[in-house]
Design a protein around this motif. Structure first.
Motif, PDB file in Angstrom:
ATOM      1  N   TYR A  63       0.934  -1.280   0.003  1.00 38.38           N
ATOM      2  CA  TYR A  63       0.111   0.067   0.049  1.00 38.38           C
ATOM      3  C   TYR A  63       0.848   1.142   0.037  1.00 38.38           C
ATOM      4  O   TYR A  63       0.309   2.178  -0.774  1.00 38.38           O
ATOM      5  CB  TYR A  63      -0.892  -0.118   1.216  1.00 38.38           C
ATOM      6  N   ALA A  64       1.986   1.387   0.622  1.00 40.17           N
ATOM      7  CA  ALA A  64       2.762   2.526   0.815  1.00 40.17           C
ATOM      8  C   ALA A  64       3.408   2.582  -0.662  1.00 40.17           C
ATOM      9  O   ALA A  64       3.354   3.773  -1.190  1.00 40.17           O
ATOM     10  CB  ALA A  64       4.044   2.147   1.699  1.00 40.17           C
ATOM     11  N   VAL A  65       3.956   1.583  -1.214  1.00 36.22           N
ATOM     12  CA  VAL A  65       4.528   1.792  -2.697  1.00 36.22           C
ATOM     13  C   VAL A  65       3.527   2.491  -3.832  1.00 36.22           C
ATOM     14  O   VAL A  65       3.741   3.386  -4.391  1.00 36.22           O
ATOM     15  CB  VAL A  65       5.298   0.534  -3.038  1.00 36.22           C
ATOM     16  N   LEU A  66       2.398   1.745  -3.699  1.00 35.58           N
ATOM     17  CA  LEU A  66       1.430   2.044  -4.773  1.00 35.58           C
ATOM     18  C   LEU A  66       0.790   3.478  -4.385  1.00 35.58           C
ATOM     19  O   LEU A  66       0.468   3.951  -5.219  1.00 35.58           O
ATOM     20  CB  LEU A  66       0.360   0.891  -4.845  1.00 35.58           C
ATOM     21  N   THR A  67       0.554   3.557  -3.119  1.00 33.31           N
ATOM     22  CA  THR A  67       0.125   5.104  -3.053  1.00 33.31           C
ATOM     23  C   THR A  67       0.956   6.210  -3.301  1.00 33.31           C
ATOM     24  O   THR A  67       0.661   7.243  -3.973  1.00 33.31           O
ATOM     25  CB  THR A  67      -0.087   5.194  -1.454  1.00 33.31           C
ATOM     26  N   GLY A  68       2.587   5.649  -2.972  1.00 32.24           N
ATOM     27  CA  GLY A  68       3.477   6.737  -3.535  1.00 32.24           C
ATOM     28  C   GLY A  68       3.448   6.888  -5.108  1.00 32.24           C
ATOM     29  O   GLY A  68       3.374   8.150  -5.560  1.00 32.24           O
ATOM     30  N   VAL A  69       3.214   5.814  -5.718  1.00 36.84           N
ATOM     31  CA  VAL A  69       3.203   5.741  -7.304  1.00 36.84           C
ATOM     32  C   VAL A  69       1.894   6.670  -7.471  1.00 36.84           C
ATOM     33  O   VAL A  69       2.140   7.501  -8.616  1.00 36.84           O
ATOM     34  CB  VAL A  69       3.255   4.319  -8.073  1.00 36.84           C
ATOM     35  N   PRO A  89      -0.590  -3.493 -15.609  1.00 37.79           N
ATOM     36  CA  PRO A  89      -0.667  -4.862 -16.308  1.00 37.79           C
ATOM     37  C   PRO A  89      -0.432  -5.955 -15.325  1.00 37.79           C
ATOM     38  O   PRO A  89      -1.182  -7.007 -15.195  1.00 37.79           O
ATOM     39  CB  PRO A  89       0.151  -4.722 -17.539  1.00 37.79           C
ATOM     40  N   LEU A  90       0.653  -5.866 -14.791  1.00 43.22           N
ATOM     41  CA  LEU A  90       1.088  -6.602 -13.735  1.00 43.22           C
ATOM     42  C   LEU A  90       0.160  -7.029 -12.307  1.00 43.22           C
ATOM     43  O   LEU A  90      -0.316  -8.030 -12.137  1.00 43.22           O
ATOM     44  CB  LEU A  90       2.422  -6.615 -13.050  1.00 43.22           C
ATOM     45  N   LEU A  91      -0.450  -5.915 -11.869  1.00 44.98           N
ATOM     46  CA  LEU A  91      -1.344  -5.758 -10.819  1.00 44.98           C
ATOM     47  C   LEU A  91      -2.652  -6.329 -11.501  1.00 44.98           C
ATOM     48  O   LEU A  91      -3.561  -7.187 -10.663  1.00 44.98           O
ATOM     49  CB  LEU A  91      -1.795  -4.384 -10.408  1.00 44.98           C
ATOM     50  N   LEU A  92      -2.910  -6.266 -12.736  1.00 40.14           N
ATOM     51  CA  LEU A  92      -4.283  -6.886 -13.456  1.00 40.14           C
ATOM     52  C   LEU A  92      -4.012  -8.211 -13.554  1.00 40.14           C
ATOM     53  O   LEU A  92      -4.898  -9.003 -13.317  1.00 40.14           O
ATOM     54  CB  LEU A  92      -4.856  -6.038 -14.601  1.00 40.14           C
ATOM     55  N   LEU A  93      -2.888  -8.528 -14.136  1.00 33.24           N
ATOM     56  CA  LEU A  93      -2.630 -10.108 -14.173  1.00 33.24           C
ATOM     57  C   LEU A  93      -2.806 -10.974 -12.856  1.00 33.24           C
ATOM     58  O   LEU A  93      -3.474 -11.904 -12.821  1.00 33.24           O
ATOM     59  CB  LEU A  93      -1.671 -10.355 -14.971  1.00 33.24           C
ATOM     60  N   VAL A  98      -4.029 -14.650 -10.640  1.00 32.36           N
ATOM     61  CA  VAL A  98      -3.384 -15.599  -9.334  1.00 32.36           C
ATOM     62  C   VAL A  98      -4.343 -15.310  -8.127  1.00 32.36           C
ATOM     63  O   VAL A  98      -4.384 -16.196  -7.347  1.00 32.36           O
ATOM     64  CB  VAL A  98      -2.080 -14.784  -9.083  1.00 32.36           C
ATOM     65  N   TYR A  99      -4.691 -13.933  -7.951  1.00 30.18           N
ATOM     66  CA  TYR A  99      -5.491 -13.924  -6.594  1.00 30.18           C
ATOM     67  C   TYR A  99      -6.748 -14.928  -6.601  1.00 30.18           C
ATOM     68  O   TYR A  99      -6.843 -15.382  -5.478  1.00 30.18           O
ATOM     69  CB  TYR A  99      -5.865 -12.601  -6.479  1.00 30.18           C
ATOM     70  N   PRO A 100      -7.380 -15.097  -7.477  1.00 34.21           N
ATOM     71  CA  PRO A 100      -8.747 -15.908  -7.590  1.00 34.21           C
ATOM     72  C   PRO A 100      -8.233 -17.160  -7.173  1.00 34.21           C
ATOM     73  O   PRO A 100      -9.031 -18.192  -6.698  1.00 34.21           O
ATOM     74  CB  PRO A 100      -9.267 -15.581  -8.674  1.00 34.21           C
ATOM     75  N   GLU A 101      -7.114 -17.722  -7.668  1.00 30.82           N
ATOM     76  CA  GLU A 101      -6.746 -19.127  -7.613  1.00 30.82           C
ATOM     77  C   GLU A 101      -5.964 -19.628  -6.316  1.00 30.82           C
ATOM     78  O   GLU A 101      -6.234 -20.634  -5.644  1.00 30.82           O
ATOM     79  CB  GLU A 101      -5.760 -19.355  -8.764  1.00 30.82           C
ATOM     80  N   THR A 102      -5.352 -18.433  -5.893  1.00 34.42           N
ATOM     81  CA  THR A 102      -4.518 -18.758  -4.571  1.00 34.42           C
ATOM     82  C   THR A 102      -5.214 -18.132  -3.251  1.00 34.42           C
ATOM     83  O   THR A 102      -4.992 -18.583  -2.190  1.00 34.42           O
ATOM     84  CB  THR A 102      -3.170 -18.385  -4.557  1.00 34.42           C
ATOM     85  N   ASP A 103      -5.531 -17.099  -3.099  1.00 33.48           N
ATOM     86  CA  ASP A 103      -6.097 -16.373  -2.186  1.00 33.48           C
ATOM     87  C   ASP A 103      -7.725 -16.036  -1.870  1.00 33.48           C
ATOM     88  O   ASP A 103      -7.797 -15.877  -0.825  1.00 33.48           O
ATOM     89  CB  ASP A 103      -5.217 -14.917  -1.987  1.00 33.48           C
ATOM     90  N   PHE A 104      -7.921 -15.836  -3.000  1.00 31.68           N
ATOM     91  CA  PHE A 104      -9.718 -15.718  -2.682  1.00 31.68           C
ATOM     92  C   PHE A 104     -10.223 -16.819  -2.687  1.00 31.68           C
ATOM     93  O   PHE A 104     -11.288 -17.221  -3.559  1.00 31.68           O
ATOM     94  CB  PHE A 104     -10.055 -14.757  -3.918  1.00 31.68           C
ATOM     95  N   THR A 105     -10.177 -17.508  -1.694  1.00 28.72           N
ATOM     96  CA  THR A 105     -10.780 -18.747  -1.419  1.00 28.72           C
ATOM     97  C   THR A 105     -12.186 -18.673  -1.162  1.00 28.72           C
ATOM     98  O   THR A 105     -12.593 -17.710  -0.615  1.00 28.72           O
ATOM     99  CB  THR A 105     -10.099 -19.577  -0.178  1.00 28.72           C
ATOM    100  N   LEU A 124      -8.569  -0.172 -11.584  1.00 29.02           N
ATOM    101  CA  LEU A 124      -7.291  -0.484 -12.371  1.00 29.02           C
ATOM    102  C   LEU A 124      -7.227  -0.478 -13.779  1.00 29.02           C
ATOM    103  O   LEU A 124      -6.203  -0.017 -14.323  1.00 29.02           O
ATOM    104  CB  LEU A 124      -6.601  -1.536 -11.590  1.00 29.02           C
ATOM    105  N   THR A 125      -8.192  -0.907 -14.282  1.00 28.70           N
ATOM    106  CA  THR A 125      -8.545  -1.289 -15.477  1.00 28.70           C
ATOM    107  C   THR A 125      -8.475  -0.092 -16.350  1.00 28.70           C
ATOM    108  O   THR A 125      -7.974   0.295 -17.500  1.00 28.70           O
ATOM    109  CB  THR A 125      -9.521  -2.390 -15.907  1.00 28.70           C
ATOM    110  N   VAL A 126      -9.525   0.819 -15.887  1.00 26.76           N
ATOM    111  CA  VAL A 126      -9.634   2.105 -16.209  1.00 26.76           C
ATOM    112  C   VAL A 126      -8.475   3.094 -16.281  1.00 26.76           C
ATOM    113  O   VAL A 126      -7.901   3.812 -17.114  1.00 26.76           O
ATOM    114  CB  VAL A 126     -10.915   2.874 -15.646  1.00 26.76           C
TER     115      VAL A 126
END
Length: 142
Positions: A63-69, A89-93, A98-105, A124-126
């Motif tokens: 959150y700190a890095v992305l808020t800074g960006v 694009p990395l965040l979107l990928l 990744v997130y739905p398969e590993t963390d959004f159980t 993020l897409t917009v």
């Protein structure tokens, strides 16, 4: 016989334009704010992904890095736009694949979890679309 033009004059294009930097920064801050709120909520309610809690160093750094960006993009520097063009694009990928398969159980798949995930990815897409348009030097007009 002459006719009188009664139409309202058209405003110059420059007065109706908005800065990409302001729009993208706002979209990213809204996405990050929603995500951070969800992280705090999921930690408080126990519906949390191990390793990414509201108090974990990974979450805080993320959150700190992305808020800074998101704030740095307001400087409207070309280098920052290129960083965003690679980062978003990395965040979107990760968010889509990744997130739905590993963390959004199933435990995390509450109505609020679905809402947060969908809105976060949408914002993020917009932001990515506007980043590409900024790099293509397209005018942003209402």
């Amino acid at each position: 016989m002459t006719s009188t033009d009664t139409r309202t004059p058209v405003r110059p294009a420059t007065s109706a334009t908005s800065r990409y930097a302001t729009q993208v920064s706002g979209l990213m801050l809204a996405a990050l704010g929603l995500s951070a709120f969800y992280t705090v909520w999921s930690t408080a309610t126990g519906v949390v992904t191990e390793g990414f809690t509201a108090t974990s160093p990974l979450a805080l750094a993320f959150y700190a890095v992305l808020t800074g960006v998101a704030l740095l993009v307001r400087s409207d520097r070309t280098a920052v736009w290129w960083v965003l063009a690679a980062l978003l694009p990395l965040l979107l990928l990760v968010g889509y694949f990744v997130y739905p398969e590993t963390d959004f159980t199933p435990e995390q798949q509450t109505p609020f979890g679905w809402f947060e995930n969908g809105v976060y990815l949408g914002l993020l897409t917009v932001a990515f679309y506007l980043t590409v348009q900024r790099l293509r030097r397209r005018r942003l007009e209402p």
